[in-house]
Motif scaffolding. Sequence first.
Motif, mmCIF file in Angstrom:
data_model
loop_
_atom_site.group_PDB
_atom_site.id
_atom_site.type_symbol
_atom_site.label_atom_id
_atom_site.label_comp_id
_atom_site.label_asym_id
_atom_site.label_seq_id
_atom_site.Cartn_x
_atom_site.Cartn_y
_atom_site.Cartn_z
ATOM 1 N N GLN A 200 3.551 7.107 -10.253
ATOM 2 C CA GLN A 200 2.149 7.500 -10.057
ATOM 3 C C GLN A 200 2.036 8.586 -8.997
ATOM 4 O OE1 GLN A 200 0.778 3.392 -9.449
ATOM 5 N NE2 GLN A 200 -0.144 3.433 -11.484
ATOM 6 N N THR A 201 2.908 9.572 -9.147
ATOM 7 C CA THR A 201 2.927 10.738 -8.272
ATOM 8 C C THR A 201 2.771 12.004 -9.104
ATOM 9 O OG1 THR A 201 5.326 11.036 -8.467
ATOM 10 C CG2 THR A 201 4.542 9.645 -6.654
ATOM 11 N N TYR A 202 2.441 13.104 -8.431
ATOM 12 C CA TYR A 202 2.647 14.408 -9.033
ATOM 13 C C TYR A 202 4.144 14.697 -9.012
ATOM 14 C CZ TYR A 202 -2.249 15.789 -9.355
ATOM 15 O OH TYR A 202 -3.569 15.880 -9.711
ATOM 16 N N PHE A 203 4.652 15.201 -10.122
ATOM 17 C CA PHE A 203 6.091 15.415 -10.265
ATOM 18 C C PHE A 203 6.331 16.863 -10.643
ATOM 19 C CE2 PHE A 203 10.273 15.195 -12.207
ATOM 20 C CZ PHE A 203 10.930 14.211 -11.478
ATOM 21 N N ALA A 204 7.048 17.604 -9.794
ATOM 22 C CA ALA A 204 7.350 19.011 -10.045
ATOM 23 C C ALA A 204 8.823 19.140 -10.395
ATOM 24 C CB ALA A 204 7.022 19.855 -8.819
ATOM 25 N N ALA A 205 9.107 19.498 -11.642
ATOM 26 C CA ALA A 205 10.473 19.664 -12.138
ATOM 27 C C ALA A 205 10.712 21.166 -12.324
ATOM 28 C CB ALA A 205 10.651 18.920 -13.451
ATOM 29 N N VAL A 206 11.654 21.720 -11.552
ATOM 30 C CA VAL A 206 11.773 23.175 -11.416
ATOM 31 C C VAL A 206 13.174 23.601 -11.837
ATOM 32 C CG1 VAL A 206 11.427 25.131 -9.876
ATOM 33 C CG2 VAL A 206 10.220 22.969 -9.445
ATOM 34 N N GLY A 207 13.291 24.311 -12.965
ATOM 35 C CA GLY A 207 14.601 24.548 -13.552
ATOM 36 C C GLY A 207 15.078 25.981 -13.543
ATOM 37 N N GLN A 208 16.395 26.117 -13.709
ATOM 38 C CA GLN A 208 17.001 27.381 -14.098
ATOM 39 C C GLN A 208 16.757 27.580 -15.598
ATOM 40 O OE1 GLN A 208 18.636 29.671 -12.291
ATOM 41 N NE2 GLN A 208 19.223 28.614 -10.401
ATOM 42 N N ALA A 209 16.800 28.836 -16.028
ATOM 43 C CA ALA A 209 16.564 29.150 -17.443
ATOM 44 C C ALA A 209 17.578 30.177 -17.926
ATOM 45 C CB ALA A 209 15.150 29.689 -17.637
ATOM 46 N N ASP A 238 8.977 30.657 -21.268
ATOM 47 C CA ASP A 238 10.417 30.844 -21.386
ATOM 48 C C ASP A 238 10.881 31.989 -20.490
ATOM 49 O OD1 ASP A 238 10.740 28.813 -23.205
ATOM 50 O OD2 ASP A 238 10.682 30.121 -24.965
ATOM 51 N N GLY A 239 12.091 31.860 -19.965
ATOM 52 C CA GLY A 239 12.655 32.917 -19.140
ATOM 53 C C GLY A 239 12.244 32.804 -17.692
ATOM 54 N N VAL A 240 12.491 33.866 -16.964
ATOM 55 C CA VAL A 240 12.192 33.920 -15.534
ATOM 56 C C VAL A 240 10.685 34.009 -15.328
ATOM 57 C CG1 VAL A 240 12.451 35.348 -13.465
ATOM 58 C CG2 VAL A 240 14.417 34.930 -14.973
ATOM 59 N N GLY A 241 10.179 33.259 -14.343
ATOM 60 C CA GLY A 241 8.746 33.320 -14.071
ATOM 61 C C GLY A 241 8.303 32.224 -13.124
ATOM 62 N N THR A 242 7.001 32.146 -12.909
ATOM 63 C CA THR A 242 6.428 31.163 -11.994
ATOM 64 C C THR A 242 5.228 30.490 -12.646
ATOM 65 O OG1 THR A 242 4.932 32.765 -10.954
ATOM 66 C CG2 THR A 242 7.137 32.520 -9.975
ATOM 67 N N ALA A 243 4.863 29.354 -12.071
ATOM 68 C CA ALA A 243 3.627 28.669 -12.456
ATOM 69 C C ALA A 243 3.081 27.981 -11.226
ATOM 70 C CB ALA A 243 3.877 27.660 -13.568
ATOM 71 N N THR A 244 1.770 27.842 -11.171
ATOM 72 C CA THR A 244 1.112 27.227 -10.021
ATOM 73 C C THR A 244 0.129 26.168 -10.485
ATOM 74 O OG1 THR A 244 1.330 29.236 -8.679
ATOM 75 C CG2 THR A 244 -0.364 27.655 -8.007
ATOM 76 N N ALA A 245 0.119 25.042 -9.777
ATOM 77 C CA ALA A 245 -0.804 23.946 -10.090
ATOM 78 C C ALA A 245 -1.581 23.561 -8.846
ATOM 79 C CB ALA A 245 -0.038 22.733 -10.609
ATOM 80 N N ARG A 246 -2.841 23.252 -9.040
ATOM 81 C CA ARG A 246 -3.655 22.671 -7.965
ATOM 82 C C ARG A 246 -3.608 21.155 -8.125
ATOM 83 N NH1 ARG A 246 -7.519 24.606 -4.635
ATOM 84 N NH2 ARG A 246 -7.643 26.577 -5.805
#
Length: 267
Positions: A200-209, A238-246
Amino acid sequence: MKISVVQMNSGSDKAKNLDDAERMVRDVVEADKPDLVVLPEYFAFLGEGRDAVHGSGESFPDGPTYKRFAALAKELGVTLHCGSMVEKAGNNHYNATVVFGPEGTEIAKYRKIHLFDVDTPGGVSYRESDTIGRGEDVVTYKVGDTTVGCAICYDIRFPELFRALRDKGADVIVLPAAFTLMTGKDHWEVLARARAIETQTYFAAVGQAGAHADGKKWCWGHSMVIDPWGHMVAQCSDGVGTATARLDLDRIGAVRRDVPVARHHVL
């Protein structure tokens, strides 16, 4: 609270990897003003062979990569979760996360507990323990009043670690990874959502691509942020990039009140 995830395609050129990481951190901080920025596993070097991996290692806090990204966190006034890199400690080497606070000081270090020794469905073998030592500690840190838990890649398959992080007060859990294509296509999202729902947490999974090791190995990417109900709230293309969540931190409390699993454990 806002969290930005940075999806990279790191390779064996360490200087290029570090330049790419710094540029992407700067760009996402300027664009989205996050409180926390997360890099992927082995962001500084993702190469082949024991000698090459050990050669990429640095001691903490004396290594140039450590100093460079500590200074970057301070300059940008952001908490910077440096995915993982090879830490040299005496004769040992660890797959280690270092987290720098907005003042540029180290606020956490986590050494990967579960090492990836696997023959994948695609016929490629990985033997992380041939080059990397095992960590032992369950680690959390604070971003403001929010407790963040640390894990790395293969850890995601061991729910007992995430329960331990939840028991230490984690409201957000961060998992940098270099998850393989063959396992990632079937398991990455399922496991990330499961860990978020269980804890019951926010979960940030951050990968290589993409490809590394001259195309012999591929990483799945699909970096994402999952909310405490298991819904995806942000994902990289897909590929290199970023994403942001509030992150809606009040939602964590609401989910835990509605389904109070932490009070119902028997085993």
